[in-house]
Write an enzyme that holds these catalytic residues in place. Structure first.
Site, PDB file in Angstrom:
ATOM      1  N   LYS A   1     -19.598  30.590  46.610  1.00  0.00           N
ATOM      2  CA  LYS A   1     -18.951  30.152  45.373  1.00  0.00           C
ATOM      3  C   LYS A   1     -17.533  30.697  45.404  1.00  0.00           C
ATOM      4  O   LYS A   1     -17.300  31.890  45.238  1.00  0.00           O
ATOM      5  CB  LYS A   1     -19.709  30.717  44.165  1.00  0.00           C
ATOM      6  CG  LYS A   1     -19.644  29.873  42.957  1.00  0.00           C
ATOM      7  CD  LYS A   1     -18.660  30.137  41.882  1.00  0.00           C
ATOM      8  CE  LYS A   1     -17.977  31.388  41.600  1.00  0.00           C
ATOM      9  NZ  LYS A   1     -16.541  31.164  41.356  1.00  0.00           N
TER      10      LYS A   1
ATOM     11  N   GLU B   1     -18.160  44.637  46.744  1.00  0.00           N
ATOM     12  CA  GLU B   1     -16.797  45.082  47.103  1.00  0.00           C
ATOM     13  C   GLU B   1     -15.903  44.781  45.911  1.00  0.00           C
ATOM     14  O   GLU B   1     -15.551  43.630  45.673  1.00  0.00           O
ATOM     15  CB  GLU B   1     -16.283  44.282  48.314  1.00  0.00           C
ATOM     16  CG  GLU B   1     -17.018  44.530  49.604  1.00  0.00           C
ATOM     17  CD  GLU B   1     -16.608  45.818  50.302  1.00  0.00           C
ATOM     18  OE1 GLU B   1     -15.795  46.582  49.740  1.00  0.00           O
ATOM     19  OE2 GLU B   1     -17.110  46.048  51.408  1.00  0.00           O
TER      20      GLU B   1
ATOM     21  N   GLU C   1      -6.015  49.080  38.253  1.00  0.00           N
ATOM     22  CA  GLU C   1      -5.562  48.270  39.388  1.00  0.00           C
ATOM     23  C   GLU C   1      -4.491  47.308  38.891  1.00  0.00           C
ATOM     24  O   GLU C   1      -4.775  46.460  38.048  1.00  0.00           O
ATOM     25  CB  GLU C   1      -6.746  47.489  39.968  1.00  0.00           C
ATOM     26  CG  GLU C   1      -6.375  46.740  41.231  1.00  0.00           C
ATOM     27  CD  GLU C   1      -7.475  45.790  41.686  1.00  0.00           C
ATOM     28  OE1 GLU C   1      -8.042  45.063  40.856  1.00  0.00           O
ATOM     29  OE2 GLU C   1      -7.758  45.779  42.895  1.00  0.00           O
TER      30      GLU C   1
ATOM     31  N   CYS D   1      -6.787  43.911  47.831  1.00  0.00           N
ATOM     32  CA  CYS D   1      -7.635  44.962  47.253  1.00  0.00           C
ATOM     33  C   CYS D   1      -7.165  46.328  47.721  1.00  0.00           C
ATOM     34  O   CYS D   1      -7.302  47.317  47.011  1.00  0.00           O
ATOM     35  CB  CYS D   1      -9.092  44.733  47.612  1.00  0.00           C
ATOM     36  SG  CYS D   1      -9.356  44.535  49.372  1.00  0.00           S
TER      37      CYS D   1
ATOM     38  N   GLU E   1     -12.155  30.300  41.225  1.00  0.00           N
ATOM     39  CA  GLU E   1     -11.646  29.124  40.503  1.00  0.00           C
ATOM     40  C   GLU E   1     -10.222  28.785  40.957  1.00  0.00           C
ATOM     41  O   GLU E   1      -9.772  27.658  40.799  1.00  0.00           O
ATOM     42  CB  GLU E   1     -11.616  29.394  38.991  1.00  0.00           C
ATOM     43  CG  GLU E   1     -12.972  29.617  38.359  1.00  0.00           C
ATOM     44  CD  GLU E   1     -13.424  31.085  38.392  1.00  0.00           C
ATOM     45  OE1 GLU E   1     -13.201  31.778  39.409  1.00  0.00           O
ATOM     46  OE2 GLU E   1     -14.014  31.526  37.401  1.00  0.00           O
TER      47      GLU E   1
HETATM   48  P1  NAD Z   1     -12.816  38.116  39.859  1.00  0.00           P
HETATM   49  O1  NAD Z   1     -13.781  39.224  39.676  1.00  0.00           O
HETATM   50  O2  NAD Z   1     -12.167  37.533  38.666  1.00  0.00           O
HETATM   51  O3  NAD Z   1     -13.552  36.891  40.597  1.00  0.00           O
HETATM   52  C1  NAD Z   1     -14.175  37.057  41.849  1.00  0.00           C
HETATM   53  C2  NAD Z   1     -15.269  36.019  41.971  1.00  0.00           C
HETATM   54  O4  NAD Z   1     -16.329  36.354  41.084  1.00  0.00           O
HETATM   55  C3  NAD Z   1     -14.835  34.609  41.587  1.00  0.00           C
HETATM   56  O5  NAD Z   1     -15.445  33.694  42.461  1.00  0.00           O
HETATM   57  C4  NAD Z   1     -15.382  34.468  40.171  1.00  0.00           C
HETATM   58  O6  NAD Z   1     -15.629  33.144  39.790  1.00  0.00           O
HETATM   59  C5  NAD Z   1     -16.670  35.243  40.282  1.00  0.00           C
HETATM   60  N1  NAD Z   1     -17.191  35.779  39.031  1.00  0.00           N
HETATM   61  C6  NAD Z   1     -16.479  36.280  37.991  1.00  0.00           C
HETATM   62  N2  NAD Z   1     -17.317  36.718  37.038  1.00  0.00           N
HETATM   63  C7  NAD Z   1     -18.575  36.508  37.496  1.00  0.00           C
HETATM   64  C8  NAD Z   1     -19.872  36.743  36.945  1.00  0.00           C
HETATM   65  N3  NAD Z   1     -20.019  37.293  35.744  1.00  0.00           N
HETATM   66  N4  NAD Z   1     -20.940  36.382  37.679  1.00  0.00           N
HETATM   67  C9  NAD Z   1     -20.799  35.816  38.897  1.00  0.00           C
HETATM   68  N5  NAD Z   1     -19.593  35.559  39.451  1.00  0.00           N
HETATM   69  C10 NAD Z   1     -18.491  35.906  38.758  1.00  0.00           C
HETATM   70  O7  NAD Z   1     -11.745  38.619  40.918  1.00  0.00           O
HETATM   71  P2  NAD Z   1     -10.394  37.902  41.402  1.00  0.00           P
HETATM   72  O8  NAD Z   1      -9.406  37.986  40.296  1.00  0.00           O
HETATM   73  O9  NAD Z   1     -10.685  36.580  42.017  1.00  0.00           O
HETATM   74  O10 NAD Z   1      -9.986  38.865  42.614  1.00  0.00           O
HETATM   75  C11 NAD Z   1      -9.280  40.025  42.430  1.00  0.00           C
HETATM   76  C12 NAD Z   1     -10.176  41.237  42.471  1.00  0.00           C
HETATM   77  O11 NAD Z   1     -10.924  41.272  43.685  1.00  0.00           O
HETATM   78  C13 NAD Z   1      -9.379  42.522  42.474  1.00  0.00           C
HETATM   79  O12 NAD Z   1      -9.978  43.435  41.594  1.00  0.00           O
HETATM   80  C14 NAD Z   1      -9.476  43.019  43.910  1.00  0.00           C
HETATM   81  O13 NAD Z   1      -9.327  44.393  44.071  1.00  0.00           O
HETATM   82  C15 NAD Z   1     -10.852  42.574  44.262  1.00  0.00           C
HETATM   83  N6  NAD Z   1     -11.012  42.533  45.718  1.00  0.00           N
HETATM   84  C16 NAD Z   1     -11.772  43.505  46.322  1.00  0.00           C
HETATM   85  C17 NAD Z   1     -11.907  43.515  47.715  1.00  0.00           C
HETATM   86  C18 NAD Z   1     -12.726  44.574  48.422  1.00  0.00           C
HETATM   87  O14 NAD Z   1     -13.010  44.396  49.590  1.00  0.00           O
HETATM   88  N7  NAD Z   1     -13.116  45.665  47.781  1.00  0.00           N
HETATM   89  C19 NAD Z   1     -11.271  42.526  48.470  1.00  0.00           C
HETATM   90  C20 NAD Z   1     -10.506  41.572  47.818  1.00  0.00           C
HETATM   91  C21 NAD Z   1     -10.390  41.580  46.432  1.00  0.00           C
END
Ligand code: NAD
Length: 492
Positions: free
Chosen positions: A174, A246, A377, A280, A177
């Site tokens: 998935k 992650e 962050e 990240c 968005e």
């Molecule tokens: P986000 O949490 O908004 O979304 C990530 C994914 O989760 C999307 O596909 C979203 O649709 C889905 N999602 C959101 N809420 C959900 C729920 N309640 N249930 C199931 N799925 C859900 O994150 P983002 O804004 O796309 O990405 C940025 C974040 O990702 C930052 O915090 C960054 O640090 C983190 N990140 C972490 C790593 C790592 O390896 N630790 C790597 C890259 C990014």
């Protein structure tokens, strides 16, 4: 994007989505470039039926044939990387060089896992009963739900999917968005695999939740923010599904006097502003020794000013943020820091000449550790710099965080480097080599950053379960069985 817009990739085919649609917007121009469909419960059921069939077929193949198929995926990802890179830049803005790089970097993890997965599939233990064979056999979990963020969609999907497939699983991803088209486009790299083995269903959090909660998915790999990670972990726990989590980072970047200043400044600029700070492992907090602080701040500000900001398809260094909402969020962080007394050395604004897109200038601020900007962050092109007296203070500040993904130190003093490696409470420490990774060693964090590891042998284990197997060569009665001898009774 006619083939992918408002489609899912189910059973090795682009299938028009029947659910509500959301526009996909190019953050450099503000233009709508496609739409994605929110998958319905029926579409999710169809995808899971296909993945269940495909996973059985995949696991029935020889390990050597699976490895060959994964090498073919890697070849296709490299062949397609300019195409997927262009889509990625158009939907989330990063410079084409970085988008194009993702295809090859992700392919590298497929090659790595193609080989290590066939190296071993369990182990034989010394038998607890003479003459028997006692072993642990590693099996796939089944269908893995992969949920990925917008910032490195090809790379991060690849890290999860390569390990999951190599372990014998099917994968349903998935996408974010903000970046659905990139992964839909990438699916042509998987069309030689059993139909349904790798699928994309698009949508928002609700689609992620349906996939995680579904009776017929068996494991979860999530990368994203902490609140979303907690929601995913909660849903996975209801059926005790293993969940690799992650989540966010706010990595510290320490600069000590022994570091060559030019390298430290250029490393800092790359760590802060790569992908417009949306990594990240971006350096989010700089702790600089007082004896080199002024030189570092002026050097970093000069680097920040020199970066060319613009459309990721042009000759630039830094693109827009992934969306207007993200840009507005970062702007608020800067405003709050200024309210709390931060000094904006350079940047801190939207560039006037680029008003159509979600742009924000690479920004250097002088701050103190107690300001809000140092305790969350930022995930944007911000480099807040704080002066420290010595390494003790730098390490204490670095560890004063709820998150624990990575940390950087610039030093050529070996004793300082050893102390940083041993004392910083993160999953990754980089000494003079910011933000690099290696398919062969595990990547991940501590504290609220999550649980589990990607990459390396540890990454493969996330997607396998152990089966205890004991084999006696012949079927003989065991002297331990009934009837018990009277001589063993308490009152014998
Ligand atoms: P986000 O949490 O908004 O979304 C990530 C994914 O989760 C999307 O596909 C979203 O649709 C889905 N999602 C959101 N809420 C959900 C729920 N309640 N249930 C199931 N799925 C859900 O994150 P983002 O804004 O796309 O990405 C940025 C974040 O990702 C930052 O915090 C960054 O640090 C983190 N990140 C972490 C790593 C790592 O390896 N630790 C790597 C890259 C990014």
């Amino acid at each position: 994007m006619r083939e992918t817009s408002a489609h899912h990739w189910i059973n090795n085919d682009y299938v028009a989505g029947s659910g509500p649609r959301t526009p996909v917007i190019n953050p450099a121009t503000g233009e709508t470039i496609a739409e994605f469909a929110h998958a319905t419960a029926h579409e999710i059921d169809k995808a899971i039926e296909a993945s269940t069939r495909a996973q059985r077929e995949w696991w029935a193949m020889s390990a050597l044939d699976r490895a060959a198929a994964m090498h073919r995926v890697a070849d296709r990802m490299v062949e397609m990387s300019r195409t997927t890179g262009e889509v990625l830049t158009r939907e989330m803005g990063k410079p084409f060089r970085e988008s194009n790089w993702e295809g090859g970097a992700s392919a590298s993890s497929f090659r790595y896992y193609a080989e290590i997965a066939r190296n071993e599939q369990g182990r034989v233990a010394g038998p607890a009963i003479a003459g028997q064979l006692h072993m642990v056999v590693k099996e796939p979990l089944g269908t893995i739900v992969s949920i990925v963020p917008f910032n490195f969609p090809i790379l991060l999907f690849g890290w999860q999917a390569a390990a999951a497939l190599a372990a014998g699983n099917a994968v349903i991803v998935k996408p974010s968005e903000l970046t659905p088209m990139t992964l839909l486009t990438l699916m042509r790299a998987f069309d030689h695999l059993p139909a349904g083995l790798v699928q994309v269903v698009t949508g928002g959090a609700e689609v992620g939740q349906m996939l995680v909660a579904h009776e017929h998915t068996h494991g979860v790999a999530f990368t994203g923010s902490v609140p979303a990670a907690q929601a995913v972990a909660r849903a996975a726990s209801q059926r005790f599904k293993p969940a690799l989590i992650e989540a966010s980072g706010n990595d510290a970047f320490i600069v000590m006097p022994s570091a060559p200043m030019d390298a430290a400044v250029r490393g800092a600029a790359f760590a802060a502003f790569l992908n417009c700070g949306q990594v990240c492992t971006s350096a989010e907090r700089f702790y600089v020794h007082e004896s080199v602080y002024d030189e570092f701040v002026s050097g970093l500000a000069a680097m920040a000013k020199s970066l060319r900001v613009g459309n990721g398809l042009d000759k630039i260094d830094v693109g827009p943020m992934a969306s207007v909402r993200e840009r507005d969020r970062v702007e608020k962080i800067v405003n709050r820091a200024v309210e709390q007394g931060a000094n904006v050395v350079t940047g801190g604004r939207r560039p006037a000449a680029l008003s159509a897109g979600a742009f924000f200038e690479p920004t250097v601020l002088e701050v103190s550790h107690d300001m809000d900007i140092m305790h969350g962050e930022c995930f944007g092109p911000l480099a807040p710099v704080c002066k420290v007296r010595d390494l003790d203070e730098a390490i204490a500040r670095a560890n004063d965080s709820q998150l624990g993904l990575g940390a950087n130190i610039y030093t050529e003093d070996l004793a300082e480097a050893f102390r940083a490696v041993n004392e910083i409470e993160t999953g990754i420490v980089w000494v003079n080599t910011p933000l690099n990774d290696n398919d062969a060693i595990p990547f991940g964090g501590r504290k609220f950053t999550g649980a589990g590891r990607e990459l390396g042998a540890e990454g493969l284990e996330q997607f396998r379960r152990s089966k205890m197997v004991m084999i006696a060569p012949t079927a003989q009665p065991d002297p331990e069985w009934f009837p018990y001898p009277d001589s063993d009774a308490f009152n014998a």
